[in-house]
Design a protein around this motif. Sequence first.
Motif, PDB file in Angstrom:
ATOM      1  N   PHE A 323       5.303  17.036  15.332  1.00 33.67           N
ATOM      2  CA  PHE A 323       6.496  16.762  14.064  1.00 33.67           C
ATOM      3  C   PHE A 323       5.680  16.081  12.629  1.00 33.67           C
ATOM      4  CE2 PHE A 323       9.447  16.546  17.863  1.00 33.67           C
ATOM      5  CZ  PHE A 323      10.436  17.246  17.050  1.00 33.67           C
ATOM      6  N   LEU A 324       4.835  15.906  12.841  1.00 29.25           N
ATOM      7  CA  LEU A 324       3.814  15.140  11.606  1.00 29.25           C
ATOM      8  C   LEU A 324       3.177  16.262  11.071  1.00 29.25           C
ATOM      9  CD1 LEU A 324       2.067  11.876  12.637  1.00 29.25           C
ATOM     10  CD2 LEU A 324       4.120  12.233  11.471  1.00 29.25           C
ATOM     11  N   LYS A 325       4.014  17.019  10.356  1.00 33.53           N
ATOM     12  CA  LYS A 325       3.114  18.232   9.577  1.00 33.53           C
ATOM     13  C   LYS A 325       2.805  18.049   8.173  1.00 33.53           C
ATOM     14  CE  LYS A 325       4.880  21.345  12.465  1.00 33.53           C
ATOM     15  NZ  LYS A 325       4.177  21.907  13.715  1.00 33.53           N
ATOM     16  N   ASP A 326       3.495  16.731   7.616  1.00 36.20           N
ATOM     17  CA  ASP A 326       2.833  16.428   6.276  1.00 36.20           C
ATOM     18  C   ASP A 326       1.876  15.292   6.403  1.00 36.20           C
ATOM     19  OD1 ASP A 326       2.586  15.687   3.700  1.00 36.20           O
ATOM     20  OD2 ASP A 326       4.748  15.087   3.418  1.00 36.20           O
ATOM     21  N   HIS A 327       0.458  15.675   6.012  1.00 33.25           N
ATOM     22  CA  HIS A 327      -0.556  14.886   5.978  1.00 33.25           C
ATOM     23  C   HIS A 327      -0.425  13.550   5.515  1.00 33.25           C
ATOM     24  CE1 HIS A 327      -4.907  14.209   6.732  1.00 33.25           C
ATOM     25  NE2 HIS A 327      -5.098  13.757   5.218  1.00 33.25           N
ATOM     26  N   SER A 328       0.539  13.493   4.426  1.00 27.48           N
ATOM     27  CA  SER A 328       0.683  12.193   3.923  1.00 27.48           C
ATOM     28  C   SER A 328       1.262  11.000   4.803  1.00 27.48           C
ATOM     29  CB  SER A 328       1.667  12.458   2.711  1.00 27.48           C
ATOM     30  OG  SER A 328       2.761  12.852   2.809  1.00 27.48           O
ATOM     31  N   ILE A 329       2.029  11.564   5.640  1.00 32.27           N
ATOM     32  CA  ILE A 329       2.677  10.624   6.616  1.00 32.27           C
ATOM     33  C   ILE A 329       1.593   9.973   7.310  1.00 32.27           C
ATOM     34  CG2 ILE A 329       4.250  10.603   8.697  1.00 32.27           C
ATOM     35  CD1 ILE A 329       5.829  12.601   7.477  1.00 32.27           C
ATOM     36  N   PHE A 330       0.573  10.927   8.138  1.00 35.16           N
ATOM     37  CA  PHE A 330      -0.401  10.563   8.745  1.00 35.16           C
ATOM     38  C   PHE A 330      -1.308   9.432   7.847  1.00 35.16           C
ATOM     39  CE2 PHE A 330      -5.123  10.877   9.669  1.00 35.16           C
ATOM     40  CZ  PHE A 330      -5.062  10.338  11.136  1.00 35.16           C
ATOM     41  N   LEU A 331      -1.563   9.520   6.611  1.00 31.39           N
ATOM     42  CA  LEU A 331      -2.260   8.767   5.614  1.00 31.39           C
ATOM     43  C   LEU A 331      -1.599   7.282   5.663  1.00 31.39           C
ATOM     44  CD1 LEU A 331      -3.324  10.908   2.840  1.00 31.39           C
ATOM     45  CD2 LEU A 331      -4.767  10.167   4.915  1.00 31.39           C
ATOM     46  N   TRP A 332      -0.189   7.388   5.623  1.00 32.67           N
ATOM     47  CA  TRP A 332       0.659   6.240   5.603  1.00 32.67           C
ATOM     48  C   TRP A 332       0.337   5.347   7.132  1.00 32.67           C
ATOM     49  CZ3 TRP A 332       4.848   4.708   8.607  1.00 32.67           C
ATOM     50  CH2 TRP A 332       5.660   3.600   7.922  1.00 32.67           C
ATOM     51  N   ILE A 333       0.416   6.180   8.200  1.00 33.05           N
ATOM     52  CA  ILE A 333       0.345   5.349   9.303  1.00 33.05           C
ATOM     53  C   ILE A 333      -1.127   4.776   9.452  1.00 33.05           C
ATOM     54  CG2 ILE A 333       0.073   5.800  11.890  1.00 33.05           C
ATOM     55  CD1 ILE A 333       2.287   8.057  11.591  1.00 33.05           C
ATOM     56  N   SER A 334      -2.017   5.557   8.809  1.00 33.23           N
ATOM     57  CA  SER A 334      -3.337   4.987   8.810  1.00 33.23           C
ATOM     58  C   SER A 334      -3.627   3.747   8.257  1.00 33.23           C
ATOM     59  CB  SER A 334      -4.455   6.032   8.595  1.00 33.23           C
ATOM     60  OG  SER A 334      -4.612   7.289   9.472  1.00 33.23           O
ATOM     61  N   GLU A 335      -2.908   3.808   6.848  1.00 32.31           N
ATOM     62  CA  GLU A 335      -2.926   2.605   5.977  1.00 32.31           C
ATOM     63  C   GLU A 335      -2.062   1.423   6.641  1.00 32.31           C
ATOM     64  OE1 GLU A 335      -4.156   0.486   2.612  1.00 32.31           O
ATOM     65  OE2 GLU A 335      -4.521   2.410   3.258  1.00 32.31           O
ATOM     66  N   CYS A 336      -1.097   1.628   7.447  1.00 37.85           N
ATOM     67  CA  CYS A 336      -0.484   0.727   8.047  1.00 37.85           C
ATOM     68  C   CYS A 336      -1.219   0.135   8.975  1.00 37.85           C
ATOM     69  CB  CYS A 336       1.066   1.026   8.565  1.00 37.85           C
ATOM     70  SG  CYS A 336       2.111   1.522   7.181  1.00 37.85           S
ATOM     71  N   TYR A 337      -1.765   0.958   9.983  1.00 39.07           N
ATOM     72  CA  TYR A 337      -2.784   0.424  11.077  1.00 39.07           C
ATOM     73  C   TYR A 337      -3.888  -0.300  10.491  1.00 39.07           C
ATOM     74  CZ  TYR A 337      -6.433   0.559  14.622  1.00 39.07           C
ATOM     75  OH  TYR A 337      -7.585   0.372  15.314  1.00 39.07           O
ATOM     76  N   SER A 338      -4.386   0.019   9.325  1.00 39.74           N
ATOM     77  CA  SER A 338      -5.722  -0.633   8.694  1.00 39.74           C
ATOM     78  C   SER A 338      -5.209  -2.078   8.158  1.00 39.74           C
ATOM     79  CB  SER A 338      -6.070   0.031   7.414  1.00 39.74           C
ATOM     80  OG  SER A 338      -7.159  -0.736   6.842  1.00 39.74           O
ATOM     81  N   ASP A 339      -3.921  -2.096   7.779  1.00 38.67           N
ATOM     82  CA  ASP A 339      -3.511  -3.549   7.286  1.00 38.67           C
ATOM     83  C   ASP A 339      -3.196  -4.570   8.393  1.00 38.67           C
ATOM     84  OD1 ASP A 339      -3.542  -2.819   4.637  1.00 38.67           O
ATOM     85  OD2 ASP A 339      -1.262  -1.963   4.543  1.00 38.67           O
ATOM     86  N   VAL A 340      -2.538  -3.704   9.334  1.00 40.36           N
ATOM     87  CA  VAL A 340      -2.199  -4.487  10.580  1.00 40.36           C
ATOM     88  C   VAL A 340      -3.528  -5.159  11.368  1.00 40.36           C
ATOM     89  CG1 VAL A 340      -1.440  -4.365  12.881  1.00 40.36           C
ATOM     90  CG2 VAL A 340       0.030  -3.530  11.175  1.00 40.36           C
ATOM     91  N   GLY A 341      -4.595  -4.164  11.075  1.00 44.77           N
ATOM     92  CA  GLY A 341      -5.745  -4.623  11.943  1.00 44.77           C
ATOM     93  C   GLY A 341      -6.363  -5.737  11.049  1.00 44.77           C
ATOM     94  N   LEU A 342      -6.442  -5.628   9.733  1.00 41.35           N
ATOM     95  CA  LEU A 342      -6.868  -6.614   9.152  1.00 41.35           C
ATOM     96  C   LEU A 342      -6.211  -8.231   9.323  1.00 41.35           C
ATOM     97  CD1 LEU A 342      -8.523  -7.747   6.571  1.00 41.35           C
ATOM     98  CD2 LEU A 342      -6.342  -7.407   4.831  1.00 41.35           C
ATOM     99  N   TYR A 343      -4.827  -8.295   9.635  1.00 45.74           N
ATOM    100  CA  TYR A 343      -4.303  -9.348   9.885  1.00 45.74           C
ATOM    101  C   TYR A 343      -4.624  -9.751  11.348  1.00 45.74           C
ATOM    102  CZ  TYR A 343      -1.583  -8.552   5.630  1.00 45.74           C
ATOM    103  OH  TYR A 343      -1.247  -8.558   4.281  1.00 45.74           O
ATOM    104  N   PHE A 344      -4.757  -8.613  12.033  1.00 45.58           N
ATOM    105  CA  PHE A 344      -5.136  -8.992  13.593  1.00 45.58           C
ATOM    106  C   PHE A 344      -6.416  -9.485  13.681  1.00 45.58           C
ATOM    107  CE2 PHE A 344      -6.433  -7.556  17.801  1.00 45.58           C
ATOM    108  CZ  PHE A 344      -5.570  -8.156  18.744  1.00 45.58           C
ATOM    109  N   ILE A 345      -7.305  -9.089  13.316  1.00 38.23           N
ATOM    110  CA  ILE A 345      -8.732  -9.611  13.269  1.00 38.23           C
ATOM    111  C   ILE A 345      -8.729 -10.868  12.501  1.00 38.23           C
ATOM    112  CG2 ILE A 345     -11.210  -9.044  12.612  1.00 38.23           C
ATOM    113  CD1 ILE A 345     -10.135  -7.419  14.753  1.00 38.23           C
TER     114      ILE A 345
END
Length: 364
Positions: A323-345
């Motif tokens: 279902f993830l045909k739009d690459h911009s959605i994946f970039l958004w998921i990656s950005e969210c994961y990066s932000d969460v990872g920052l707070y996690f670490i």
Amino acid sequence: MKNAVDEKYLISPFLIVPLMYVSMVGVGVLNFQHEMAELAGYNAYISVVLVGISIHLILWMIYKILSSNQEGVDVTAINITCFGKIVGNILNFAIVLYFFFAAYIEFYAYIEVIQIWVFPSIKILPISAILVSFIYYTVSGGFRSVTGLSFFGLLMTLIFIIPENLSVLPYTHPLNLMPLFNHSITDILLSSKSMLFQFLGFEALLLFYPFIKSPAKSQKWAHLMVLFVTLMYLMIIIITFMYFSEGQLREISWPTLNMLKIIEGPVFQRVEYLAISLWLLKNLSGISLRLWCACRGMKTIFQIKPRASLLTFLVGFLILEYFLKDHSIFLWISECYSDVGLYFIYGYIPIMFVVTQVRKKWRR
């Protein structure tokens, strides 16, 4: 005190080396220089050093957190002990989702590399299904199986990937690195946040710690591996900066693979194809380790058998991939994961360090 995990499932302290490596090195090593150059130019190598030093400190905290409780427990049990069953399991489920999306991002990114560099016209779903089968076979074999694959992933890097990068040295221009300090502290910090994304994964230690025989003995190997990975990233980014001009680097999406295009051999004229193929072992081991952590968390929270949760996660991979045909959605998921990872670490782990140390002193 005897470890709660059965002896036959334990690994030697030294074997934390491949596990730490595959957790901190992913597909991002092929293109991390691009974004860092946009943020801090050729001063971005400073960010690599800063993040590497901070990871050593966080790793020390993780060992303190895990060793402050009875032997044989992971962070999920510590969360329940410190915050109660309800709040603890909410935190544990958040950690499960964190590792699931970490695995999916690695999965999607590698398929993207295959589609862009090797087979531009290939259909995504069949190759995704093949990779999912390999991942299921590895993770369902247990933690020792994941460790074995991680060892081969590390071996491939030492034999092929690092020498391939070093072979570019005759074509580099060291003067590209000058001037040494021409960006602000803000630029360096933004670049450091981008660099942290490449290191995310070492926190898997929070879950596989009980599976290490005499885990305290593994700490020196874990720190040694953080140093090795930091130096490897530093080597790659400096070679890249000396090979490309700053203007070129901002236009090239995959600097590491573009550098390898200059190398030709009697059998392989496109060495980057060989690098991508060899990277499969390393990438599958990183994905498998993250999924193993997610399955371990599900077993602790809901008492679900690991194979059942593994199948659910892998089906989730295929559904998201379809279902993830739009690459911009994946970039958004990656950005969210990066932000969460920052707070996690830099948020969750230091807080847990303080909580466990205070609780330890209170018990005394």
